[in-house]
Design an enzyme around this catalytic site. Sequence first.
Site, PDB file in Angstrom:
ATOM      1  CE  LYS A  86      -4.136  -1.902   2.040  1.00 35.60           C
ATOM      2  NZ  LYS A  86      -3.507  -3.358   2.640  1.00 35.60           N
ATOM      3  CG  PHE A  87       4.358   1.365  -2.420  1.00 32.17           C
ATOM      4  CD1 PHE A  87       5.560   1.521  -2.155  1.00 32.17           C
ATOM      5  CD2 PHE A  87       3.971   0.241  -3.095  1.00 32.17           C
ATOM      6  CE1 PHE A  87       6.659   0.685  -2.160  1.00 32.17           C
ATOM      7  CE2 PHE A  87       5.039  -0.833  -3.065  1.00 32.17           C
ATOM      8  CZ  PHE A  87       6.340  -0.656  -2.503  1.00 32.17           C
TER       9      PHE A  87
END
Length: 453
Positions: free
Chosen positions: A297-298
């Site tokens: 989940k950059f």
Amino acid sequence: METKKEFFLECYELGIIKFGKFTLKSGIESPFYVDLRPLASDPRILKKLANYMLEMLPLDNFDLICGVPYAALPMATAMSLESYLPLIIKRKEAKQHGTKKMIEGLYRKGQNCLLVEDVITSGTSLLETIPEIENEGIAVSDIIVVLDRQQGGKELLESRGFRVHTLFNITEVCAILKEEGKLDDEEIGRINDFLSGNMVKFEDPKHLTYEYKLEHLEHSKAKKLLEIALEKKSNLIASADVLTTKELHEFAEKTGPHIVALKTHMDVITDFDYDQTILPLIDIAAKHNFMLMEDRKFADIGNTQDLQYSYGMYKISNWADLITSHVIGGYSSLDYFHNCGVIAILGMSSEGTLTDKNYRDEATKIAQSHPNIIGGVAQNELPEELLLFTPGVNMETSGDGKGQQYNTPDHVFRNLHTDFIIVGRGIYKAENPEQAALSYKIAGWEAYEASLN
């Protein structure tokens, strides 16, 4: 004791149905026009209406009640007061200030909501309302309607798996009014002719096949994922929320034969070592033919994401086939994810999420246009050029005693047209994860095949 017929005639005296020639919003000329708003102006009748509708329902099935804006809001409010079911309010548009909420009121994720509508014609307003409620993590299984115009909306909603309860329909109403001398045979004939010739025609979009998407999608990782799905007859992604390398490898071995991808959170592995953790995992994935999906989940600017993706102890770019990323950093922030397929986080179901409709719409536009993105995580249907990944799928929700079908395999394939289901606790917390993975594989594939018909 007052009969249902007598109650309707009381309502009729308020002018809720008119007969003649009326141009509807659709442009069609109708021999009758229904407007139930006057019912809200008579507290006595509104109270009776609420009780008639509540008597039709298994109230223990519901935690909340919500009226479709705007005409059904006073009806839902009256039903809430009579039943003590908590009321939530669905806005037509999110506020542009403050919390910017679409749903007002007190609720918890996982609760089941009864939806109230005044008149049903095509069912369009309900199909627009339901996803907005479900985006908050609230389930909708039942809809209650005061009057069905009998033009196909009820049937459409029931085909989508919703239970639709109607207090009156137009045929029943016309029979009452004819019996009372308020409609003659000629008028009844015109109404019947209108109904027979004006059933709303729906092109209920069919779920696109994996073969179709394999032919039309260009990203190599998307193609590989679809090829695995077809070969293994599986659309299951298992979430490996474990804490040690040993647990991770054991989980991958047990579930590997049944999954298309293993979703990992490498930053929670307490004894992480690249050579000891990653290299054997790559071998297990090759052995059982599944992809590795790092749920990182950059959510940063492009340069930082490039460093997080390629360097550090995890070296994600070396081994991950798929990664997850928010799109909060904009289009260019996604340019650095080479050699993998990006799954964009387009919406979240957590309580108080800031991913409102405007955010989801803008994020989806980026996802559609960026060459690195193969699909998205969302609680709603996506454009066909994106693969839809649905988390939180659990077969046990179908047996919660409340008729709730939220995020079962059947629900997400039939109503959301999902492509891949992500299962966490339902597998890794199971007494036998291997058997659980097999069960979800079978259920997911059967739901996919059923959605094609």
